[in-house]
Scaffold this active site. Structure first.
Site, PDB file in Angstrom:
ATOM      1  N   LYS A  86       0.817  -1.149   0.122  1.00  0.00           N
ATOM      2  CA  LYS A  86       0.098  -0.013  -0.087  1.00  0.00           C
ATOM      3  C   LYS A  86       0.696   1.249  -0.001  1.00  0.00           C
ATOM      4  O   LYS A  86       1.840   1.259   0.654  1.00  0.00           O
ATOM      5  CB  LYS A  86      -0.745  -0.253   1.283  1.00  0.00           C
ATOM      6  CG  LYS A  86      -2.027   0.869   1.117  1.00  0.00           C
ATOM      7  CD  LYS A  86      -2.763   0.929   2.498  1.00  0.00           C
ATOM      8  CE  LYS A  86      -3.951   1.783   2.293  1.00  0.00           C
ATOM      9  NZ  LYS A  86      -4.946   1.790   3.800  1.00  0.00           N
ATOM     10  N   SER A 161      -9.935   1.931   2.554  1.00  0.00           N
ATOM     11  CA  SER A 161      -9.036   2.692   1.804  1.00  0.00           C
ATOM     12  C   SER A 161      -7.981   1.900   0.977  1.00  0.00           C
ATOM     13  O   SER A 161      -7.523   2.312  -0.018  1.00  0.00           O
ATOM     14  CB  SER A 161      -8.121   3.778   2.642  1.00  0.00           C
ATOM     15  OG  SER A 161      -7.578   3.134   3.502  1.00  0.00           O
ATOM     16  N   SER A 185      -9.786  -0.476   6.827  1.00  0.00           N
ATOM     17  CA  SER A 185      -9.412  -0.476   5.395  1.00  0.00           C
ATOM     18  C   SER A 185      -8.592  -1.574   4.902  1.00  0.00           C
ATOM     19  O   SER A 185      -8.179  -1.600   3.674  1.00  0.00           O
ATOM     20  CB  SER A 185      -8.299   0.904   5.465  1.00  0.00           C
ATOM     21  OG  SER A 185      -9.024   2.009   5.277  1.00  0.00           O
TER      22      SER A 185
HETATM   23  N1  GLN Z   1     -13.197   3.952   5.742  1.00  0.00           N
HETATM   24  C1  GLN Z   1     -12.548   4.340   7.241  1.00  0.00           C
HETATM   25  C2  GLN Z   1     -12.311   5.787   7.093  1.00  0.00           C
HETATM   26  O1  GLN Z   1     -12.635   6.462   6.036  1.00  0.00           O
HETATM   27  C3  GLN Z   1     -11.427   3.506   7.645  1.00  0.00           C
HETATM   28  C4  GLN Z   1     -10.154   4.131   6.942  1.00  0.00           C
HETATM   29  C5  GLN Z   1      -8.982   3.153   7.400  1.00  0.00           C
HETATM   30  O2  GLN Z   1      -9.105   2.385   7.901  1.00  0.00           O
HETATM   31  N2  GLN Z   1      -8.068   3.838   6.898  1.00  0.00           N
HETATM   32  O3  GLN Z   1     -11.826   6.322   8.184  1.00  0.00           O
END
Ligand code: GLN
Length: 503
Positions: A86, A161, A185
């Protein structure tokens, strides 16, 4: 083997199989790497899982593994196995953007600990994967570089994400990938792409060199196509790191042994009543109920569990996360990293910072910086941030009470299967609701896995089941996950991912 059948063959093999074949000399690390790079060339135009493919670096790492093997040197546990990273981890000399235009062109001068551990395991890093900007999002549509597409249906989101990492694994571009999970994410992208994703216990994997979103929640972990592959990567990443003050100096649970054990007889599995009711797609609930029945038939005992404070988890998260993020993102000021805008010789520092941040950050990042700055401002701090921290404690107590009754907790990972690109982009609250089941674990700091349990009857898209375990009991995820995966594979005759439409 011929080049074409070989390519098909090697990219379809598991990390476990590839590591064994390379160690036995049946195939070279270079062949494995080249065939994955060819696969990326063939399909990534329609998936866009990668922001940067490191052709030269990957081939050099593969050649080094082959040379080490030829010299009879000891090989790491994942020697020669390709991994996609990532784009939120620093890798020395390799472009690192965190999905943001503000970091365009930045090449970090050092390796994150995750990268060092991958090198110690003799993995080959293929490149950097797409993500929502600074890991804020659930669809990868908030990337500054365009969205990633779900390999099951390219009109749909791959989750976020870490949609790039999950899609790379689901599209057979990489057998393994690294994600980060602050609110879901790793797990939500795994759920909607039919892959396995694990958020380790907070402090289990070092955050050194991970570009911070919310430091008290962020955790790196594995993305894979099977539970055993995830276990091998988890084991390679985990363990104490003096460079991260929140890293736990405790013995890492043996997740590989747990994945081999795969025995749930006598285990108590808690079904969280707050995480399966209205708001969950019927096909998601149906597959979830079937999975619970399978575990019951394997000898586990299901128990209804109530975690009343989970109801407030999303609200608390959206105060704590923006507060920490607004502070962490202050370092992107146009002076030290990435782009600089408006530096025309007459502008003062504040004007350059403001112009750089206005140009470099996307809308979602700006929204959260404003929310966080407001929640932390004097006069509001106690009412917002302070209250959210109290809710966080109550959620941790709900988990403690539940884990005094049961060994693991289960829920669907996400309320729905993959939705259409663009569907929730203009509705932040609808986007945030994707993480309603994954966020409690991050707030409490314990461990969780998402694994594929079938396709929803109404749309034919993958459904994920979430297993949650107490802090430092990550091995339980792998034990239960592998038992369920084995039973499902016996039923279907293959892993779910093998049903993914060929691209
Ligand atoms: N979708 C969640 C957010 O927008 C989780 C993000 C993440 O785990 N980095 O914060």
């Amino acid at each position: 083997m011929s080049a074409t059948t070989g390519a098909m063959h090697l990219t379809r093999r598991s990390a476990t199989e590839l590591a064994t074949a390379i160690a036995a000399g049946e195939v070279t690390a270079r062949e494995v790497t080249d065939e994955h790079l060819a696969r990326i060339d063939a399909v990534d135009g329609s998936i866009h899982a990668f922001l940067h493919v490191d052709y030269e670096g990957a081939r050099a790492q593969a050649d080094a593994v082959d040379a080490k093997r030829a010299a009879g040197g000891p090989l790491g546990p994942l020697a020669g196995v390709p991994v996609a990273l990532k784009d939120v981890f620093t890798q020395k000399g390799v472009p690192t953007t965190a999905g943001s235009r503000i970091l365009e062109g930045w090449r970090p001068p050092y390796d994150s600990t995750v990268v060092s551990r991958l090198r110690d395991a003799d993995c080959v890093i293929l490149g950097k994967t797409n993500m929502d900007e600074f890991a804020m999002g659930s669809s990868t549509e908030h990337s500054g570089y365009g969205p990633t597409h779900n390999p099951w249906d390219t009109d749909r989101i791959p989750g976020g994400s870490g949609g790039g990492s999950a899609a790379a694994v689901a599209a057979f571009e990489a057998p393994l990938a690294i994600g980060t999970d602050t609110g879901g994410s790793i797990r939500q992208p795994a759920s909607v792409t039919g892959t396995v994703g694990v958020k380790p216990t907070y402090g289990g994997v070092s955050r050194f060199g991970l570009i911070a979103l919310a430091s008290s929640l962020d955790q790196a972990g594995p993305c894979a196509r099977s539970v055993m592959d995830a276990a091998l990567l988890h084991q390679a990443l985990a363990g104490h790191d003096p460079k991260d003050s929140t890293s736990l100096d405790l013995e890492v649970p043996d997740v590989v042994a747990a994945a081999k054990r795969a025995d749930v007889r006598g285990m108590r599995i808690g079904l969280v009543s707050q995480l399966s009711g209205d708001g969950y797609q019927p096909g998601v609930r149906q597959r979830f109920d079937e999975a619970v029945e399978i575990l019951t038939n394997l000898g586990a005992e299901p128990v209804e569990v109530s975690c009343p404070n989970f109801e407030y988890a999303l609200a608390a998260y959206y105060l704590i996360l923006p507060s920490e993020a607004s502070s962490n993102l202050a370092r992107f000021d146009g002076m030290r990293f990435g782009i600089r805008v408006g530096d025309d010789g007459d502008a003062n520092v504040e004007e350059v910072m403001s112009a750089t941040r206005a140009a470099g950050f996307g809308d979602e990042v700006k929204r959260r910086i404003m929310l966080g700055t407001y929640a932390l401002s004097s006069g509001y701090y106690d009412a917002y941030y302070g209250q959210a921290q109290k809710v966080r404690t109550l959620i941790a107590r709900d988990f403690d009470a539940a884990f005094s009754e049961v060994d693991v907790l289960l829920s669907p990972t996400a309320p729905t299967t993959a939705f259409k690109l663009g569907e929730k982009l203009d509705d932040p609250l609808a986007m945030y609701l994707n993480d309603v089941a994954t966020i409690p674990v991050n707030l409490a700091g314990n461990a969780a896995m998402s694994l594929p349990i079938g396709l929803a009857p109404e749309d034919g898209l993958p459904v994920g089941l979430q297993i949650m375990a107490p802090s430092m009991a990550d091995d339980r995820l792998y034990n239960v996950g592998a038992a369920l995966e084995t039973a499902l594979r016996d039923k279907w005759g293959h892993l779910l991912i093998e049903e993914a439409p060929a691209l």
